[in-house]
Structures are given as C-alpha cells and as structure tokens.
Design an enzyme around this catalytic site. Structure first.
Site, PDB file in Angstrom:
ATOM      1  N   HIS A   1      -7.271 -21.583   9.395  1.00 43.73           N
ATOM      2  CA  HIS A   1      -8.614 -21.962   8.930  1.00 43.73           C
ATOM      3  C   HIS A   1      -9.311 -20.797   8.221  1.00 43.73           C
ATOM      4  O   HIS A   1      -9.879 -20.973   7.139  1.00 43.73           O
ATOM      5  CB  HIS A   1      -9.516 -22.470  10.058  1.00 43.73           C
TER       6      HIS A   1
ATOM      7  N   ASP B   1       0.863  -1.181   0.000  1.00 43.11           N
ATOM      8  CA  ASP B   1       0.000   0.000   0.000  1.00 43.11           C
ATOM      9  C   ASP B   1       0.902   1.234   0.000  1.00 43.11           C
ATOM     10  O   ASP B   1       2.124   1.117   0.094  1.00 43.11           O
ATOM     11  CB  ASP B   1      -0.971  -0.029   1.186  1.00 43.11           C
TER      12      ASP B   1
ATOM     13  N   CYS C   1     -14.887 -28.129   5.648  1.00 45.04           N
ATOM     14  CA  CYS C   1     -13.590 -27.553   5.262  1.00 45.04           C
ATOM     15  C   CYS C   1     -12.532 -28.642   5.345  1.00 45.04           C
ATOM     16  O   CYS C   1     -12.516 -29.428   6.293  1.00 45.04           O
ATOM     17  CB  CYS C   1     -13.241 -26.399   6.214  1.00 45.04           C
TER      18      CYS C   1
ATOM     19  N   CYS D   1      -9.194 -27.938   5.313  1.00 45.05           N
ATOM     20  CA  CYS D   1      -7.898 -27.292   5.575  1.00 45.05           C
ATOM     21  C   CYS D   1      -7.130 -28.116   6.603  1.00 45.05           C
ATOM     22  O   CYS D   1      -7.676 -29.004   7.253  1.00 45.05           O
ATOM     23  CB  CYS D   1      -8.082 -25.851   6.049  1.00 45.05           C
TER      24      CYS D   1
ATOM     25  N   CYS E   1      -8.869 -28.134  10.060  1.00 48.86           N
ATOM     26  CA  CYS E   1     -10.118 -28.892  10.172  1.00 48.86           C
ATOM     27  C   CYS E   1      -9.894 -30.398  10.020  1.00 48.86           C
ATOM     28  O   CYS E   1     -10.655 -31.200  10.549  1.00 48.86           O
ATOM     29  CB  CYS E   1     -11.132 -28.389   9.149  1.00 48.86           C
TER      30      CYS E   1
END
Ligand SMILES: [Zn+2]
Length: 343
Positions: free
Chosen positions: A316, A60, A285, A287, A290
């Site tokens: 997650h 930024d 999920c 991931c 999980c």
C-alpha cells in the site's frame, strides 16, 4: 525509486513491484558487496538476472553506509577502510573500487563515490569533506569511463544500452559550497546529478533551502536526483520544483512498523481503534491491498507478527508513493499539452 537494499525491496516480490508500476529500484553496493559478493553476482549475470528484475537498477556508491559505520571506519585521501557489520572483517573502498563493484553488479546507473557530510558540520569540516567528494568524483568518473563496458549485460551490438554515472553534490548546509561543488561536477560532465547529504537530521526547511538553491544550478536536460527523501508531501513538492528522481526507505520501513500513508494522512494500523474497522486502509486508494483487505485485518496481522503484515503494508505505501509521482507526471504532461508545446 523503491529501495531494494539487499537485492529485495523488503517483503515485496518483484512481480508485485511491476504491478505497482515501479520502473526502477535501488540496490545497496555496501550490502551486496559483503553478501553475496559482487563477483558472485557478476558470475551469475549481474543483479538484474540474479534478482529477476528486467528493469532499471540504480546502485549507490556504498559511501553512505560505510560512513554510517562511525566507529568502524578510517578515512584517507585514497579511500575508506571499514569493518564489516556482519563479521568484523576489514575492507578498503576507493572510488575506483566502488565503481568496479557497481559495474560488476551491472547497475544501469552508478553513483560516484562521495563522502556524505554529517549534520551538523562546521564550515571547516564541510570544506574538507567537499574536497574529498570532488577529488573522488573525478576518480569515479575516470574509472567509470574506462570500465563501464564491463557490465555483465553489455552487448556491443546494442549501443543504445549504456550504463550511466551520476555525480553527487555535497557541501553540507552551506549554499556557496554546494554551488562550488555543482559547478565542478558539471564541468566533469556526468550523465546525471544528485543532491546528497540531505535528510541527515537537519530541519526540513533547511532540506528545502538546499534543494531550492542547488537544483537551478544543475542542467535541466539531465536527470536531477535528490537522495534519501522523503515524506509524501515532500516528494510531491520537490518533484514540482523539478526534481526527477528520489529514493527513500520510508514507505517500506514505515510499513513494517505499521505506519501507513493515506489520502487522509498517516494511519498507525496498530491502534486499537482499527480493531474492528472494516474500511480499506485508504478509501481513495485502489491498490491491490485497499481493494481487498480491511484495516481490522491489517491490524490483526501486525498484532500477530505475521509476515504478510509487512508485505501488505509495504504494497500500500509503495502504491501511495508511486501514485503521487504518477499524478505529478500526469499534471506536468497536461500542462505541456495545454501550453501547445510539441510532443
Ligand atoms: Zn492502498
């Protein structure tokens, strides 16, 4: 884009970001300029090398952070004087200096220095702010074009690798000002366009209205980026409207406070009801969190103030966000296939 404020997506190691499929992360110019310093990062080969992230990086302009320092700043046509939140030291940022810092960091995508108009802002204030943003966009781009080859990774033999500069559409919540800004920026021919000044406290319908009014004005063959959004349903909605890029601290910041985004809605892992819940955070999920851990364990880590808590919760949430974007991309790709369009 996960947000890596201080050269780190908080609590998540770079190899895990790669495993999650993150292709680009954000760095904050203001923070990295103050510490460890952009010249130190340049001497170490740039931010990619310093943080070991051999993928895309967007920085930024520093404007958003500087303007958040309400009592510590003074704005003139030339730039912004501000005091460091770390030690109170005085600094002056101009569009040219912001671009110099971003080039020293070695960003793949630099953002023009802009003034993020606060909300609410009356019309006079929004017009005045826009005048600055447009003048600074011109100066940012001119300086960028003269100096972009100074990125630490520049290799004259590899011409396809080029640093880019995006312009930022401001204009407060006034659609005609946004249109005026978009037209002026497009005439300057930036490499991509961002819609800024949203998610600054305005109601969500207004965010949507500003995106819906501004997005069609921006060239479709260049990246269109909405800054600082949003909740999972918002990012899906905006992506389907044609937004290509978004960044938000929400998935990681919420994670550190115990708020998980799941296919069943928001889940506050601190709640007592999860104390002995053996289910994964999100049953749909897959991931790495999980697949392995229970809600009860995540709650225990949070209750105990363990560092692993922020890490697992963040992984997650990032997986959930990146999963949304992947599904949108896949559905756009199959819609294209079905329409018989080439490639
Ligand atoms: Zn998960």
């Amino acid at each position: 884009m996960p947000v890596g404020t201080q050269g780190t997506v908080k609590a998540v190691p770079q190899d895990t970001l790669e495993a999650l499929g993150a292709e680009i992360i954000l760095g904050n110019t203001y923070h990295l300029y103050l510490r460890p310093g952009h010249e130190a990062i340049r001497r170490m080969g740039g931010l990619h090398k310093f943080i070991s992230w051999p993928h895309a990086l967007l920085t930024d302009s520093g404007g958003f952070q500087v303007f958040s320092l309400n009592e510590l700043r003074k704005v003139t046509d030339d730039g912004v004087r501000f005091r460091s939140h770390l030690d109170g030291s005085s600094h002056f940022f101009t569009p040219e200096h912001s671009i110099d810092v971003q080039i020293a960091l070695g960003a793949d995508i630099c953002m023009a220095f802009d003034e993020c108009t606060e909300y609410p802002a009356d019309r006079r204030r929004a017009e005045e702010s826009l005048r600055l943003t447009m003048a600074w966009a011109r100066r940012s781009l001119d300086h960028f074009r003269a100096h972009s080859h100074e990125v630490p990774w520049f290799d004259p033999k590899v011409r396809c690798m080029q640093c880019q500069c995006f312009g930022i559409v401001q204009g407060g919540m006034y659609t005609d000002l946004r249109r005026q800004c978009a037209e002026r920026l497009i005439a300057m021919d930036f490499d991509g366009y961002a819609i800024g000044g949203l998610s600054v406290g305005e109601p969500r319908e207004l965010t949507l209205e500003m995106i819906a009014e501004t997005l069609p004005l921006l060239p479709k063959d260049k990246p269109r980026y909405v800054m600082g959004v949003g909740y999972p349903d918002e990012i899906e909605q905006y992506a389907r409207m044609g937004v290509d890029m978004m960044d938000c601290v929400l998935p990681t910041r919420a994670a550190r406070h115990g708020l998980l985004f799941t296919s069943e809605g928001r889940l506050n892992i601190k709640n007592k009801q999860y104390a002995e819940d053996q289910n994964p955070p999100d049953p749909l999920c897959d991931c790495l969190v999980c697949r392995r851990y229970s809600r009860a364990y995540l709650r225990h880590l949070m209750q105990s103030g363990e560092a692993l808590s922020g890490t697992l919760n963040s992984i997650h949430n990032l997986a959930f966000y990146l999963g949304i974007m992947k599904r949108v991309r896949d559905s756009l790709a199959s819609a294209l296939d079905n329409s018989g369009a080439p490639g």
